[in-house]
Write an enzyme that holds these catalytic residues in place. Structure first.
Site, PDB file in Angstrom:
ATOM      1  N   LYS A  13       0.841  -1.210   0.000  1.00 27.93           N
ATOM      2  CA  LYS A  13       0.000   0.000   0.000  1.00 27.93           C
ATOM      3  C   LYS A  13       0.877   1.262   0.000  1.00 27.93           C
ATOM      4  CE  LYS A  13      -2.123  -1.084   3.862  1.00 27.93           C
ATOM      5  NZ  LYS A  13      -1.414  -2.353   4.155  1.00 27.93           N
ATOM      6  N   ARG A  88     -10.100   0.524   8.316  1.00 32.38           N
ATOM      7  CA  ARG A  88      -9.535  -0.783   8.611  1.00 32.38           C
ATOM      8  C   ARG A  88     -10.561  -1.730   9.211  1.00 32.38           C
ATOM      9  NH1 ARG A  88      -3.883   0.225   8.648  1.00 32.38           N
ATOM     10  NH2 ARG A  88      -2.750  -1.674   9.072  1.00 32.38           N
ATOM     11  N   ARG A 122      11.548  -5.726   5.095  1.00 34.94           N
ATOM     12  CA  ARG A 122      11.329  -4.295   4.847  1.00 34.94           C
ATOM     13  C   ARG A 122      12.234  -3.420   5.715  1.00 34.94           C
ATOM     14  NH1 ARG A 122       5.492  -2.035   5.435  1.00 34.94           N
ATOM     15  NH2 ARG A 122       5.605  -3.207   7.375  1.00 34.94           N
ATOM     16  N   ARG A 152      11.004  -1.366  11.246  1.00 36.16           N
ATOM     17  CA  ARG A 152       9.876  -0.919  12.069  1.00 36.16           C
ATOM     18  C   ARG A 152       9.712  -1.825  13.279  1.00 36.16           C
ATOM     19  NH1 ARG A 152       4.720   0.194   8.233  1.00 36.16           N
ATOM     20  NH2 ARG A 152       3.678  -1.079   9.807  1.00 36.16           N
ATOM     21  N   ARG A 163      -0.859  -8.808  13.489  1.00 42.97           N
ATOM     22  CA  ARG A 163      -1.393  -7.862  12.487  1.00 42.97           C
ATOM     23  C   ARG A 163      -2.138  -8.602  11.384  1.00 42.97           C
ATOM     24  NH1 ARG A 163       3.967  -5.107  10.912  1.00 42.97           N
ATOM     25  NH2 ARG A 163       2.773  -4.157   9.226  1.00 42.97           N
TER      26      ARG A 163
HETATM   27  P1  AP5 Z   1       4.793  -1.592   1.885  1.00 37.40           P
HETATM   28  O1  AP5 Z   1       4.469  -0.743   0.710  1.00 37.40           O
HETATM   29  O2  AP5 Z   1       5.532  -0.976   3.002  1.00 37.40           O
HETATM   30  O3  AP5 Z   1       3.490  -2.351   2.396  1.00 37.40           O
HETATM   31  P2  AP5 Z   1       2.205  -1.824   3.186  1.00 37.40           P
HETATM   32  O4  AP5 Z   1       1.010  -2.445   2.549  1.00 37.40           O
HETATM   33  O5  AP5 Z   1       2.239  -0.344   3.289  1.00 37.40           O
HETATM   34  O6  AP5 Z   1       2.450  -2.533   4.560  1.00 37.40           O
HETATM   35  P3  AP5 Z   1       2.309  -1.981   6.065  1.00 37.40           P
HETATM   36  O7  AP5 Z   1       3.024  -2.966   6.929  1.00 37.40           O
HETATM   37  O8  AP5 Z   1       2.724  -0.545   6.138  1.00 37.40           O
HETATM   38  O9  AP5 Z   1       0.811  -2.117   6.280  1.00 37.40           O
HETATM   39  P4  AP5 Z   1       0.097  -2.105   7.609  1.00 37.40           P
HETATM   40  O10 AP5 Z   1      -1.281  -1.956   7.137  1.00 37.40           O
HETATM   41  O11 AP5 Z   1       0.343  -3.275   8.477  1.00 37.40           O
HETATM   42  O12 AP5 Z   1       0.790  -0.898   8.426  1.00 37.40           O
HETATM   43  P5  AP5 Z   1       0.310   0.580   8.764  1.00 37.40           P
HETATM   44  O13 AP5 Z   1       1.489   1.422   8.819  1.00 37.40           O
HETATM   45  O14 AP5 Z   1      -0.832   0.974   7.918  1.00 37.40           O
HETATM   46  O15 AP5 Z   1       5.624  -2.852   1.312  1.00 37.40           O
HETATM   47  C1  AP5 Z   1       6.101  -3.875   2.181  1.00 37.40           C
HETATM   48  C2  AP5 Z   1       7.453  -4.405   1.673  1.00 37.40           C
HETATM   49  O16 AP5 Z   1       7.257  -5.083   0.439  1.00 37.40           O
HETATM   50  C3  AP5 Z   1       8.511  -3.315   1.394  1.00 37.40           C
HETATM   51  O17 AP5 Z   1       9.760  -3.819   1.726  1.00 37.40           O
HETATM   52  C4  AP5 Z   1       8.391  -3.087  -0.116  1.00 37.40           C
HETATM   53  O18 AP5 Z   1       9.611  -2.643  -0.668  1.00 37.40           O
HETATM   54  C5  AP5 Z   1       8.022  -4.473  -0.621  1.00 37.40           C
HETATM   55  N1  AP5 Z   1       7.144  -4.474  -1.805  1.00 37.40           N
HETATM   56  C6  AP5 Z   1       6.090  -3.655  -2.048  1.00 37.40           C
HETATM   57  N2  AP5 Z   1       5.491  -3.965  -3.207  1.00 37.40           N
HETATM   58  C7  AP5 Z   1       6.170  -5.037  -3.713  1.00 37.40           C
HETATM   59  C8  AP5 Z   1       6.044  -5.825  -4.904  1.00 37.40           C
HETATM   60  N3  AP5 Z   1       5.069  -5.582  -5.803  1.00 37.40           N
HETATM   61  N4  AP5 Z   1       6.910  -6.841  -5.095  1.00 37.40           N
HETATM   62  C9  AP5 Z   1       7.906  -7.100  -4.193  1.00 37.40           C
HETATM   63  N5  AP5 Z   1       8.086  -6.380  -3.052  1.00 37.40           N
HETATM   64  C10 AP5 Z   1       7.222  -5.358  -2.821  1.00 37.40           C
HETATM   65  O19 AP5 Z   1      -0.253   0.381  10.245  1.00 37.40           O
HETATM   66  C11 AP5 Z   1       0.598   0.064  11.331  1.00 37.40           C
HETATM   67  C12 AP5 Z   1      -0.212  -0.040  12.601  1.00 37.40           C
HETATM   68  O20 AP5 Z   1      -0.816   1.236  12.900  1.00 37.40           O
HETATM   69  C13 AP5 Z   1      -1.386  -1.020  12.562  1.00 37.40           C
HETATM   70  O21 AP5 Z   1      -0.981  -2.347  12.863  1.00 37.40           O
HETATM   71  C14 AP5 Z   1      -2.306  -0.434  13.639  1.00 37.40           C
HETATM   72  O22 AP5 Z   1      -1.856  -0.779  14.916  1.00 37.40           O
HETATM   73  C15 AP5 Z   1      -2.117   1.062  13.438  1.00 37.40           C
HETATM   74  N6  AP5 Z   1      -3.110   1.615  12.489  1.00 37.40           N
HETATM   75  C16 AP5 Z   1      -2.859   2.118  11.245  1.00 37.40           C
HETATM   76  N7  AP5 Z   1      -3.995   2.499  10.653  1.00 37.40           N
HETATM   77  C17 AP5 Z   1      -4.999   2.228  11.520  1.00 37.40           C
HETATM   78  C18 AP5 Z   1      -6.414   2.377  11.474  1.00 37.40           C
HETATM   79  N8  AP5 Z   1      -7.065   2.852  10.386  1.00 37.40           N
HETATM   80  N9  AP5 Z   1      -7.134   1.986  12.565  1.00 37.40           N
HETATM   81  C19 AP5 Z   1      -6.514   1.528  13.676  1.00 37.40           C
HETATM   82  N10 AP5 Z   1      -5.189   1.328  13.782  1.00 37.40           N
HETATM   83  C20 AP5 Z   1      -4.430   1.681  12.709  1.00 37.40           C
HETATM   84 MG    MG Z   2       2.411   1.037   4.880  1.00 37.37          MG
END
Ligand code: AP5
Ligand code: MG
Length: 206
Positions: A13, A88, A122, A152, A163
């Site tokens: 994402k 979410r 990552r 992270r 997660r």
């Molecule tokens: P990356 O692009 O970083 O993936 P991502 O989908 O952004 O993954 P996240 O871990 O950030 O998602 P998340 O939803 O768990 O975390 P968030 O920060 O939102 O890519 C991942 C890796 O793959 C990288 O190394 C990249 O280079 C590689 N890659 C990407 N595309 C690729 C491809 N096509 N091929 C090969 N490799 C590839 O949330 C974190 C925490 O915050 C949550 O757990 C929760 O506690 C809290 N939180 C956030 N939002 C909310 C909400 N709305 N409500 C409540 N709590 C929330």
């Molecule tokens: Mg992300």
């Protein structure tokens, strides 16, 4: 253009959001990035958020929804926005429906085994949050802002499992929620980063 990016942890994402936001000139709003900034600055929101994020749990809806509501009132979001990581769960989606309209929801579909590999390898920029992967990064510093890349805190295996479980229980139902509204577009997130972006660009040019 009011967009949502849906997908499991590690689906890509954040990676795609940076490209989409740049191409369409809309702000990339990631609730995860907002929480991490608050944690770094040790704000009251950061203290609350950290206690949930460290366990892989969702930050309570009342905190998260209000952050997004206020962010969407800012000037730069009036011409469109890209939400990454919000909503979410169904409750957040229903809350969003009350203060914003959504045009398209892009679901990035990735296999479970690939998610674990992507998350564990990552590295992210400690300043701008840009994602890299140990198999493809060429430096230990961000190519955008020069800041050191870090692992992270919530990318440790036990937190990742929590997660993924939260995603399956709370977030996945949003796929049907937006399908029923006729807003869902799924893309194959198993392809290369640029190919996924091409697929998303095609969807958005329809
Ligand atoms: P990356 O692009 O970083 O993936 P991502 O989908 O952004 O993954 P996240 O871990 O950030 O998602 P998340 O939803 O768990 O975390 P968030 O920060 O939102 O890519 C991942 C890796 O793959 C990288 O190394 C990249 O280079 C590689 N890659 C990407 N595309 C690729 C491809 N096509 N091929 C090969 N490799 C590839 O949330 C974190 C925490 O915050 C949550 O757990 C929760 O506690 C809290 N939180 C956030 N939002 C909310 C909400 N709305 N409500 C409540 N709590 C929330
Ligand atoms: Mg992300």
């Amino acid at each position: 253009m009011n967009l949502i990016l849906l997908g499991a942890p590690g689906a890509g994402k954040g990676t795609q959001a940076v490209k989409i936001a740049q191409k369409h000139g809309i702000p990339h709003i990631s609730t995860g990035d907002i929480f991490r900034k608050n944690i770094k600055e040790q704000t009251p929101i950061g203290v609350v958020a950290k206690s949930y994020i460290d366990k892989g749990q969702l930050v309570p809806d009342e905190v998260t929804v209000e952050i997004v509501r206020l962010r969407l009132m800012e000037e730069d979001a009036q011409k469109g926005f890209l939400l990454d990581g919000f909503p979410r769960n169904i409750e957040q989606a229903k809350a969003l429906d009350k203060f914003a309209s959504v045009d398209t929801v892009i679901n990035i579909d990735v296999r479970l085994d690939a998610l674990c590999e992507r998350i564990c390898g990552r590295r992210v920029c400690g300043k701008c949050g840009k994602s890299f992967h140990i198999t493809t990064m060429t430096s230990e510093f961000c190519d955008e802002c020069g800041e050191k890349l870090i692992h992270r805190d919530d990318d440790q295996p036990e937190t990742v499992n929590a997660r993924l479980a939260v995603y399956a229980k709370s977030t996945q139902p949003l796929i049907d929620y937006y399908k029923e509204q006729g807003k869902l577009e799924s893309v194959d997130g198993m392809k290369k980063i640029d190919e996924v972006f091409e697929e998303i660009s095609k969807v958005l040019s329809k």
